[in-house]
Design a protein around this motif. Structure first.
Motif, mmCIF file in Angstrom:
data_model
loop_
_atom_site.group_PDB
_atom_site.id
_atom_site.type_symbol
_atom_site.label_atom_id
_atom_site.label_comp_id
_atom_site.label_asym_id
_atom_site.label_seq_id
_atom_site.Cartn_x
_atom_site.Cartn_y
_atom_site.Cartn_z
ATOM 1 N N ILE A 188 0.844 -1.187 0.000
ATOM 2 C CA ILE A 188 0.000 0.000 0.000
ATOM 3 C C ILE A 188 0.889 1.250 0.000
ATOM 4 C CG2 ILE A 188 -0.203 0.211 2.519
ATOM 5 C CD1 ILE A 188 -3.199 0.896 2.028
ATOM 6 N N GLU A 191 2.393 0.850 -4.739
ATOM 7 C CA GLU A 191 1.715 -0.085 -5.627
ATOM 8 C C GLU A 191 2.585 -0.516 -6.799
ATOM 9 O OE1 GLU A 191 0.551 2.699 -4.442
ATOM 10 O OE2 GLU A 191 -1.448 2.410 -3.558
ATOM 11 N N TRP A 214 -6.385 -2.708 -0.445
ATOM 12 C CA TRP A 214 -5.868 -1.340 -0.306
ATOM 13 C C TRP A 214 -6.988 -0.385 0.099
ATOM 14 C CZ3 TRP A 214 -2.934 -1.471 -5.644
ATOM 15 C CH2 TRP A 214 -1.697 -2.132 -5.480
ATOM 16 N N VAL A 241 -4.128 6.821 -1.213
ATOM 17 C CA VAL A 241 -4.554 5.509 -1.674
ATOM 18 C C VAL A 241 -6.014 5.559 -2.118
ATOM 19 C CG1 VAL A 241 -5.012 3.124 -0.942
ATOM 20 C CG2 VAL A 241 -2.881 4.249 -0.263
#
Length: 246
Positions: A188, A191, A214, A241
């Motif tokens: 996370i 990526e 995630w 994220v």
């Protein structure tokens, strides 16, 4: 004289470094016990336990450096990330620990609760929460339990060069759980390193499930981080994220 350095501190746990020793002070004795027992069982490199007393665990520092940090490019090579994937596969194939982690139903209930709180308190835009909640659904499927670390952040895996993982730290969340949760937690915010990790891990993994974790992890952690003095909007962290989810 060695100075005392605060590594992390919040109302549940404080970790201090004194020279080459880390002292973990935890309000929950069960987490201390889980951590020590998991390190004893795990067939991967872990810190040496120096001593354990009520609410305190002392462990030795590891050689090497962490794979990286959130919000910063990882200094580790592709080979080092792949080696980390291979070590994690060894953990996941080990005999199961006694502790049972969260089930699919537990995660689904937590996701629903946290999304509701995020919206009710205006902590995140509704469209961002809704989009990530749909992405997170991919993680909520049956899985074969594995021995998982449970908090396999990038800063918890130490490497030396390209070919050695010198250890994995912070085992207080170790349990039976979804192997892909560990892989998602490790990658996370990084990526772009998922391919390297999976190359070392060596089995087919559905990337949509990783993306689901995630989003699920970011949604369920956001409020806790905010309320415990962390910044989920910092570079590479939960807000980034969530914004990146497709």
């Amino acid at each position: 004289m060695d100075e005392v350095r605060v590594v992390v501190a919040h109302s549940e746990r404080t970790t201090l470094r004194v020279g080459d020793m880390f002292l973990k002070v935890d309000a929950d004795q069960a987490r201390i016990d889980v951590e020590a027992e998991a390190m004893a069982l795990a067939p991967v490199p872990t810190p040496a336990v120096l001593w354990r007393k009520p609410h305190v665990l002392a462990v030795a520092a590891l050689p090497g450096t962490a794979l990286g940090r959130l919000g910063e490019p990882s200094p580790a090579s592709s080979a080092a990330w792949a080696r980390a994937g291979a070590v994690i596969r060894t953990l996941h194939e080990a005999p199961l620990p006694a502790r049972t982690g969260r089930s699919v139903d537990d995660w689904a209930a937590e996701l629903e609760s946290e999304c509701g709180l995020l919206l009710a308190r205006g902590m995140l835009p509704a469209d961002l929460v809704d989009r990530n909640r749909r992405v997170a659904e991919a993680a909520l499927r049956p899985w074969e339990p594995a021995f998982i670390h449970g908090d396999l952040q990038i800063t918890h895996v130490f490497v030396d060069g390209d070919d050695e993982v010198t250890g994995i730290i912070d085992w207080s969340e170790a349990a039976r759980g979804d192997a892909l949760f560990d892989l998602a937690t490790l990658t996370i915010g990084h990526e772009e390193r998922l391919g390297d990790v999976l190359a070392g891990y060596g089995t087919d993994v559905d990337p949509d499930v990783i993306r689901g974790w995630w989003s699920l992890r970011a949604l369920t952690a956001y409020r806790w981080l905010t309320e415990h003095g962390f910044d989920p909007a910092a570079p590479g962290c939960e807000l980034e994220v969530l914004r990146a989810a497709m």
